[in-house]
Write a protein that holds these residues in place. Structure first.
Motif, PDB file in Angstrom:
ATOM      1  N   SER A   9      51.309  40.060  44.713  1.00 21.94           N
ATOM      2  CA  SER A   9      52.181  39.139  43.974  1.00 21.94           C
ATOM      3  C   SER A   9      52.380  39.504  42.516  1.00 21.94           C
ATOM      4  CB  SER A   9      51.637  37.711  44.095  1.00 21.94           C
ATOM      5  OG  SER A   9      50.251  37.710  43.867  1.00 21.94           O
ATOM      6  N   ILE A  12      49.027  45.394  39.513  1.00 23.05           N
ATOM      7  CA  ILE A  12      48.971  46.688  40.192  1.00 23.05           C
ATOM      8  C   ILE A  12      49.483  46.561  41.628  1.00 23.05           C
ATOM      9  CG2 ILE A  12      47.397  48.501  41.017  1.00 23.05           C
ATOM     10  CD1 ILE A  12      45.573  47.816  38.584  1.00 23.05           C
ATOM     11  N   ARG A  31      48.214  34.902  46.924  1.00 25.09           N
ATOM     12  CA  ARG A  31      48.188  33.435  47.008  1.00 25.09           C
ATOM     13  C   ARG A  31      49.521  32.821  46.594  1.00 25.09           C
ATOM     14  NH1 ARG A  31      42.737  32.859  43.560  1.00 25.09           N
ATOM     15  NH2 ARG A  31      44.026  34.297  42.352  1.00 25.09           N
ATOM     16  N   ASN A  32      50.266  33.492  45.731  1.00 22.45           N
ATOM     17  CA  ASN A  32      51.500  32.938  45.164  1.00 22.45           C
ATOM     18  C   ASN A  32      52.686  33.212  46.104  1.00 22.45           C
ATOM     19  OD1 ASN A  32      53.888  32.559  43.727  1.00 22.45           O
ATOM     20  ND2 ASN A  32      52.964  33.167  41.788  1.00 22.45           N
ATOM     21  N   LEU A  49      41.533  35.013  49.501  1.00 25.61           N
ATOM     22  CA  LEU A  49      40.506  35.902  50.072  1.00 25.61           C
ATOM     23  C   LEU A  49      39.093  35.352  49.907  1.00 25.61           C
ATOM     24  CD1 LEU A  49      41.867  39.386  48.934  1.00 25.61           C
ATOM     25  CD2 LEU A  49      42.026  38.355  51.204  1.00 25.61           C
ATOM     26  N   ASN A  71      43.807  45.826  47.364  1.00 25.77           N
ATOM     27  CA  ASN A  71      44.007  45.834  45.906  1.00 25.77           C
ATOM     28  C   ASN A  71      43.549  44.542  45.228  1.00 25.77           C
ATOM     29  OD1 ASN A  71      45.589  46.277  43.221  1.00 25.77           O
ATOM     30  ND2 ASN A  71      46.471  44.424  44.114  1.00 25.77           N
ATOM     31  N   GLU A  74      39.400  40.027  41.345  1.00 21.82           N
ATOM     32  CA  GLU A  74      39.240  39.173  40.168  1.00 21.82           C
ATOM     33  C   GLU A  74      38.106  39.712  39.307  1.00 21.82           C
ATOM     34  OE1 GLU A  74      39.250  34.890  40.888  1.00 21.82           O
ATOM     35  OE2 GLU A  74      40.233  35.270  42.810  1.00 21.82           O
ATOM     36  N   TYR A 136      31.108  41.845  38.656  1.00 21.94           N
ATOM     37  CA  TYR A 136      32.336  42.622  38.888  1.00 21.94           C
ATOM     38  C   TYR A 136      31.975  44.086  39.170  1.00 21.94           C
ATOM     39  CZ  TYR A 136      36.982  44.616  37.886  1.00 21.94           C
ATOM     40  OH  TYR A 136      38.181  45.290  37.952  1.00 21.94           O
ATOM     41  N   LYS A 140      32.615  46.256  42.709  1.00 17.15           N
ATOM     42  CA  LYS A 140      33.421  47.480  42.776  1.00 17.15           C
ATOM     43  C   LYS A 140      32.572  48.673  43.198  1.00 17.15           C
ATOM     44  CE  LYS A 140      37.347  45.622  41.528  1.00 17.15           C
ATOM     45  NZ  LYS A 140      38.463  45.547  42.460  1.00 17.15           N
ATOM     46  N   VAL A 169      44.128  48.739  32.656  1.00 22.43           N
ATOM     47  CA  VAL A 169      45.534  48.779  33.076  1.00 22.43           C
ATOM     48  C   VAL A 169      46.244  47.567  32.464  1.00 22.43           C
ATOM     49  CG1 VAL A 169      47.131  48.937  35.029  1.00 22.43           C
ATOM     50  CG2 VAL A 169      44.795  49.784  35.271  1.00 22.43           C
ATOM     51  N   THR A 171      47.884  44.734  32.770  1.00 25.63           N
ATOM     52  CA  THR A 171      48.258  43.655  33.695  1.00 25.63           C
ATOM     53  C   THR A 171      47.644  42.356  33.160  1.00 25.63           C
ATOM     54  OG1 THR A 171      46.236  43.796  34.985  1.00 25.63           O
ATOM     55  CG2 THR A 171      48.055  45.196  35.713  1.00 25.63           C
TER      56      THR A 171
HETATM   57  N1  LIG Z   1      43.968  45.588  35.103  1.00 25.52           N
HETATM   58  C1  LIG Z   1      42.925  46.337  34.898  1.00 25.52           C
HETATM   59  O1  LIG Z   1      42.623  46.703  33.754  1.00 25.52           O
HETATM   60  C2  LIG Z   1      42.093  46.798  36.063  1.00 25.52           C
HETATM   61  C3  LIG Z   1      41.127  47.779  35.823  1.00 25.52           C
HETATM   62  C4  LIG Z   1      40.350  48.230  36.874  1.00 25.52           C
HETATM   63  C5  LIG Z   1      40.526  47.701  38.142  1.00 25.52           C
HETATM   64  N2  LIG Z   1      41.456  46.743  38.357  1.00 25.52           N
HETATM   65  C6  LIG Z   1      41.562  46.212  39.710  1.00 25.52           C
HETATM   66  O2  LIG Z   1      42.888  46.309  40.152  1.00 25.52           O
HETATM   67  C7  LIG Z   1      43.160  45.278  41.110  1.00 25.52           C
HETATM   68  C8  LIG Z   1      44.439  44.554  40.723  1.00 25.52           C
HETATM   69  O3  LIG Z   1      44.230  43.983  39.441  1.00 25.52           O
HETATM   70  P1  LIG Z   1      45.435  43.585  38.464  1.00 25.52           P
HETATM   71  O4  LIG Z   1      45.060  44.074  37.125  1.00 25.52           O
HETATM   72  O5  LIG Z   1      46.728  43.920  39.051  1.00 25.52           O
HETATM   73  O6  LIG Z   1      45.214  41.996  38.456  1.00 25.52           O
HETATM   74  P2  LIG Z   1      46.269  40.764  38.441  1.00 25.52           P
HETATM   75  O7  LIG Z   1      47.479  41.132  37.695  1.00 25.52           O
HETATM   76  O8  LIG Z   1      45.456  39.597  38.012  1.00 25.52           O
HETATM   77  O9  LIG Z   1      46.637  40.621  39.994  1.00 25.52           O
HETATM   78  C9  LIG Z   1      45.623  40.294  40.905  1.00 25.52           C
HETATM   79  C10 LIG Z   1      46.205  40.149  42.295  1.00 25.52           C
HETATM   80  O10 LIG Z   1      45.133  39.826  43.184  1.00 25.52           O
HETATM   81  C11 LIG Z   1      45.414  38.600  43.847  1.00 25.52           C
HETATM   82  N3  LIG Z   1      44.190  37.803  43.999  1.00 25.52           N
HETATM   83  C12 LIG Z   1      43.249  37.563  43.077  1.00 25.52           C
HETATM   84  N4  LIG Z   1      42.306  36.754  43.582  1.00 25.52           N
HETATM   85  C13 LIG Z   1      42.665  36.486  44.855  1.00 25.52           C
HETATM   86  C14 LIG Z   1      42.102  35.709  45.887  1.00 25.52           C
HETATM   87  N5  LIG Z   1      40.960  35.016  45.718  1.00 25.52           N
HETATM   88  N6  LIG Z   1      42.743  35.658  47.070  1.00 25.52           N
HETATM   89  C15 LIG Z   1      43.902  36.332  47.256  1.00 25.52           C
HETATM   90  N7  LIG Z   1      44.499  37.086  46.316  1.00 25.52           N
HETATM   91  C16 LIG Z   1      43.873  37.156  45.123  1.00 25.52           C
HETATM   92  C17 LIG Z   1      46.402  37.869  42.949  1.00 25.52           C
HETATM   93  O11 LIG Z   1      47.150  37.005  43.776  1.00 25.52           O
HETATM   94  P3  LIG Z   1      47.907  35.650  43.273  1.00 25.52           P
HETATM   95  O12 LIG Z   1      48.463  35.949  41.912  1.00 25.52           O
HETATM   96  O13 LIG Z   1      48.966  35.464  44.297  1.00 25.52           O
HETATM   97  O14 LIG Z   1      46.887  34.595  43.225  1.00 25.52           O
HETATM   98  C18 LIG Z   1      47.223  39.024  42.373  1.00 25.52           C
HETATM   99  O15 LIG Z   1      48.240  39.403  43.266  1.00 25.52           O
HETATM  100  C19 LIG Z   1      41.919  44.385  41.117  1.00 25.52           C
HETATM  101  O16 LIG Z   1      41.112  44.701  42.214  1.00 25.52           O
HETATM  102  C20 LIG Z   1      41.225  44.739  39.826  1.00 25.52           C
HETATM  103  O17 LIG Z   1      39.841  44.514  39.881  1.00 25.52           O
HETATM  104  C21 LIG Z   1      42.257  46.274  37.349  1.00 25.52           C
END
Ligand SMILES: NC(=O)c1ccc[n+]([C@@H]2O[C@H](COP(=O)([O-])OP(=O)(O)OC[C@H]3O[C@@H](n4cnc5c(N)ncnc54)[C@H](OP(=O)(O)O)[C@@H]3O)[C@@H](O)[C@H]2O)c1
Length: 233
Positions: A9, A12, A31-32, A49, A71, A74, A136, A140, A169, A171
């Motif tokens: 949603s 990444i 979820r969205n 999840l 992917n 949280e 966290y 991972k 990243v 986001t």
């Molecule tokens: N951004 C960074 O700096 C970074 C760095 C390293 C790793 N990561 C990893 O990259 C992945 C994506 O992160 P992002 O930065 O894109 O985060 P984000 O923008 O917050 O997006 C997170 C996504 O995961 C979904 N999600 C979260 N909790 C959930 C739950 N309980 N059940 C179902 N869906 C859930 C959200 O869905 P809804 O919005 O629909 O609720 C959203 O689509 C994650 O695994 C994160 O740990 C991110």
């Protein structure tokens, strides 16, 4: 190819879904509902999840998912003795236990097809330690252990299993985690050798490559995409 992207949603996951929309039959979850509906996919299954994932398990089996992108994730920040136990359960369920169950649900079809791709999105925090983010980091790091073991177990079925470890990243999650930390955005950038955040699209293009036949030799790996963060300062 029947692809499922979790957490599609936003962030990444959204970039991955957009990158893969013409690669095969794309299915998405998150979820969205409104955000999921806006994607160009063959179908979606809204699911938290951290709660009951049985509908999503059925959805995976029904749609014969053979490319699973775990992917969704949280982040929580705080001293280990300050974190609420319910939040610990929520994070492990979302980041490690649900992805493990989704893999288990998808693998039977992949084994029958004698082909499959499993790609988890981990984090540099699971490769290096991150102070005040132990839960966290552990969630991972757990994905990395699972990746190596399953790569061995599934190699004979032409199923590859890899985990991409992003650094910072740009986001919602990335920027919120900076706000929760004791550091400013400028201080974080100073610690990154390339002095920049990774873009979601860079992760998405790596995912796309790992699905190709050219990448069939890559399995059991943790692949860092972190603008040099994991190498040192
Ligand atoms: N951004 C960074 O700096 C970074 C760095 C390293 C790793 N990561 C990893 O990259 C992945 C994506 O992160 P992002 O930065 O894109 O985060 P984000 O923008 O917050 O997006 C997170 C996504 O995961 C979904 N999600 C979260 N909790 C959930 C739950 N309980 N059940 C179902 N869906 C859930 C959200 O869905 P809804 O919005 O629909 O609720 C959203 O689509 C994650 O695994 C994160 O740990 C991110």
């Amino acid at each position: 190819m029947n692809i499922l992207v979790t957490g599609a949603s936003k962030g990444i996951g959204k970039a991955i879904a957009e990158e893969l929309q013409d690669t095969g039959n794309l299915f998405v979850t998150g979820r969205n509902i409104e955000a999921l509906e806006s994607l160009n996919s063959k179908g979606f299954c809204a699911c938290n999840l951290a709660e009951d994932i049985s509908e999503l398990i059925t959805f995976i089996k029904k749609n014969k998912i053979d490319v699973l992108i775990n992917n969704a994730g949280e982040y929580i920040y705080g001293a280990i003795d300050s974190v609420d136990f319910d939040k610990i359960n929520h994070l492990y369920n979302t980041n490690l236990i649900a992805p493990t169950k989704l893999i288990a649900a998808a693998v039977t079809n992949m084994k029958e097809k004698k082909w499959g791709r499993i790609i988890n999105i981990g984090s540099i925090s699971g490769v290096m330690g991150e102070a005040h983010a132990g839960i966290y980091s552990a969630s991972k790091a757990g994905l990395l252990g699972l990746t190596k073991a399953l790569a061995l177990e599934l190699a004979e079925f032409n199923i590859t299993v890899n985990t991409i470890n992003p650094g910072w990243v740009e986001t919602g999650l990335g920027m919120n985690s900076i706000e929760e930390s004791d550091f400013s955005k400028e201080e974080i950038i100073e610690c990154i050798p390339q002095r920049r955040f990774v873009k979601p699209e860079e992760v998405a293009k790596l995912v796309k490559y790992l699905i190709t036949e050219d990448a069939k030799g890559i399995t059991g790996q943790g692949i860092n995409i972190c603008a040099g963060l994991s190498v040192g300062i």
